[in-house]
Each structure stands twice: as C-alpha cells, then as structure tokens.
Design an enzyme around this catalytic site. Structure first.
Site: not given
Ligand code: CDV
Length: 369
Positions: A64, A147, A217
């Site tokens: 990330e 995300k 993540c």
C-alpha cells in the site's frame, strides 16, 4: 537489505496435469522515511523487480502507498500533503513521472505489477488510497481498486505523542467496489471469448485467464470484501499493507497487549488470521505484502508478508523487516477443490438469512430480557 525467500522450489499444490501454474512474487519494503526521496523508494522497488525477474516471476505485488512513507500518520496540508499523491498522465498511471521507471522495467521484463499509491484524480482532484494492476503480458493497466475501508480518524488524537492514522481525513472511501478481473495470459492455454467459449458452464469453470481481486490493508480484515470477490470466482487476491505495530489510541489496549512487543505479536497474529482464513473460505491464493520496520526510526510497522494458498496455508513468508522478495510457484488449478466442495457457494449458501450483512452497518443488540 535485499534478501529473497522462496518456497524451496516446491510447487504449492502441484498437480501434474494443471496448466495454471505461475511463479509470483511479493516485494516487501523496509522503512521509507519522511525525508527519503521518492526516486530512492522507486529505485529499491526496481531492484526487487530485478530479483523477481531472475526468479522467473510473472507477477510482482508491492505494498500500500508503496514508494513513500506512510504519510497519513502526519498532519499535513497544501503542497506538503499533495507531494505524496500520484497523478495519471493522459489517463495513464504508467506515464506518471514518479512511477514511470518502474513500469518501463515491467514492460521490458513482461512482468505483471500490482502497486499501491496515493491517487489524485485528474479534473476534480479527489484523493483515494489506490492500487492498480498492470499486465506486462499485454502492456496495459487492466484494473484499478480504491480502498473501501479507511481506518483511523478525521481529526488527530488529542494526546500529542499519539500516532495518528488520518486516512479518513486524506482519502475518500473507494468508489469502484470489489470488481474481480482477469489477468491476461498470466497462465497458458486458457479459454477466451475468441475461441467461442462461455464462462460459468460446468466444463469451463476455472479455465479462463486467472481471476484476480485487489484489496488494500484494512480491507483484509473484512470478510465481506473477500466474499464479494469469492462470488466472482476469485483465484488470486492481492493485498498491500502498512500496519502499525503499536498504536494504543487507534487499536485500543488491555493487559494482554500492554507492551510494544506483545502488541506487535498480536498485530502479526491478526494479519495472518485474516489472510489465511479468508483465503481458505474463498478457495483462493493471496499475495500479501507489507511496508515494514521503523519509519523515521520511531513508527513501527509489522512485516509478515506472505503468500497463502487456497487451503489457508502459508506457502512462503518474509523473515525480515527490510526490503525482501518472497517468491512461490502457485497452482491456481488447486482452487477447484474448495470451490467445488466445501465452498461450492451455489450448493450451500443461504442468502435468505444474510440480509443484515448488506442492510445494516452498525450493531443492533437484541432487546433486554
Ligand atoms: N493502513 C491501514 O489500513 N492500517 C490499518 C490499521 C488499523 C493498523 C490495518 O488494518 O492494518
């Protein structure tokens, strides 16, 4: 810096007849400090790509927000913030001046790349925490993911020495959903449209180009994200992360995790738990890659980069908190067993009981007795 872990040349789940074997790599990055020039981060990433090429990998996965420090821990504005974001050139991220050296190398090596970065969109300047999948086989960006689950807070913590996680401040939640895609020509001898084949028939399942999903993540902790991909037949999940090893304000604390050492052990445990269980429950492989170590000498991030097979077993795992390549030969043909038996969704799921998952966000406890 620069060690390589492999799965001892053993094929994870080798079946003699499978044509769905591919060598893949995860490029774990050690710390990138606030004053590390972007070009230095990229240089280290290219070095790991060189190593992946030598190991015959056809896909490399980076963390990330890979090429820079994990800046959401800092309070930033204006140019100080904007400098961490990447911008497409003519709608093409591979031409962004910062990332171009990496994609030029991937093109030369014909290597697929998944990389996380902070994205600033073209016209409207919206910020997302993003990753893309570039196919080196066909020289094209074939998918983008933004995300969805942004952890942390909008406002900084009151305690001045607390470590902030200001992702809610700096990014909008992803607006592209969890769309699986096919990675062109990553394995040989696949069924394609041009051959007249139709997907989703009993004798064509699992025979097209590999089905890939990306998360970033914190998304890995949410089974909902994995299951949406699972329902698209995902065979390979890719996940980059920056996971703090010590942040009592963010993660809460208790006696069990009262020291930095214990908190880090728990963070590593929860990382592996999320990756192994969700790979198993969706019968897919996953490549999971950390940025890790002490950034600026004082912000600890966990390592634990690993490649997990579709039975939930770790095939190879990083052994350092530095730049380190993990490599495995995986056989996507192995996914058929779970998808056809224990997790044959079409036979066993009971969607009539799952309404709350999509209708309700927070918890509503039953009435008191
Ligand atoms: N970058 C992240 O998303 N980090 C989060 C926090 C909660 C540590 C994570 O889930 O790993």
């Amino acid at each position: 810096m620069g060690s390589i872990q492999t799965n001892d040349g053993a094929t994870a789940g080798h079946t003699a007849e499978s044509t769905r074997k591919v060598i893949v790599a995860g490029a774990q990055l050690g710390p990138i400090n606030i004053d590390t020039p972007r070009s230095e981060g990229i240089r280290r990433m290219v070095k790991l790509m060189d190593d992946a090429h030598k190991a015959h990998a056809k896909l490399i996965v980076y963390p990330e927000i890979a090429p820079v420090t994990f800046f959401p821990r800092h309070i930033l504005e204006g140019e100080e913030l904007e400098k961490y974001f990447e911008r497409e050139v003519g709608g093409d991220i591979t031409k962004s001046p910062n990332l171009k050296p990496l994609f030029d190398k991937a093109r030369e090596y014909k290597m697929d790349v998944s990389i996380g970065y902070a994205e600033c969109t073209g016209d409207d300047h919206v910020h997302f925490n993003t990753c893309i999948y570039y196919s080196g086989q066909v020289d094209k960006v074939v998918s983008k993911y933004r995300k969805v689950h942004l952890p942390g807070t909008f406002e900084p913590y009151e305690r001045k020495d607390a470590t902030n996680q200001l992702e809610k401040r700096y990014f909008k939640p992803g607006n592209l959903g969890f769309e699986a895609f096919r990675a062109p020509e990553l394995v040989p001898d696949t069924l394609t449209k041009t051959s007249g084949a139709q997907p989703n028939l009993p004798d064509t399942l699992g025979k097209g180009d590999p089905i890939v999903g990306m998360i970033i993540c914190n998304d890995r902790r949410w089974p909902e994200a994995w299951r949406v991909y699972g329902l698209q037949g995902v065979e390979l999940m890719l996940c980059g992360y920056n996971t703090t090893a010590w942040a009592p304000e963010l993660l809460g604390t208790n006696k069990k995790i009262s020291t930095q050492e214990k908190a880090k052990a728990e963070a590593l445990f929860h990382n592996k738990l999320s990756l192994t269980y969700n790979s198993y429950a969706n019968s897919c492989f996953s490549i999971n890659v950390a940025k890790c170590g002490f950034e600026d000498g004082k912000y600890p991030l966990i390592g634990g980069s690993c490649i997990v097979d579709c039975d939930g077993e770790v095939v190879v795992e990083a052994s350092t908190e530095e730049d380190e390549l993990i490599v495995a030969e995986i056989d996507l043909g192995m996914c058929r067993r779970g998808k056809g038996k224990v997790f044959a969704f079409e036979k066993h799921r009971r969607v009539e009981h799952y309404g709350r998952i999509a209708e309700q966000t927070g918890v509503r406890e039953p009435e008191f007795l």
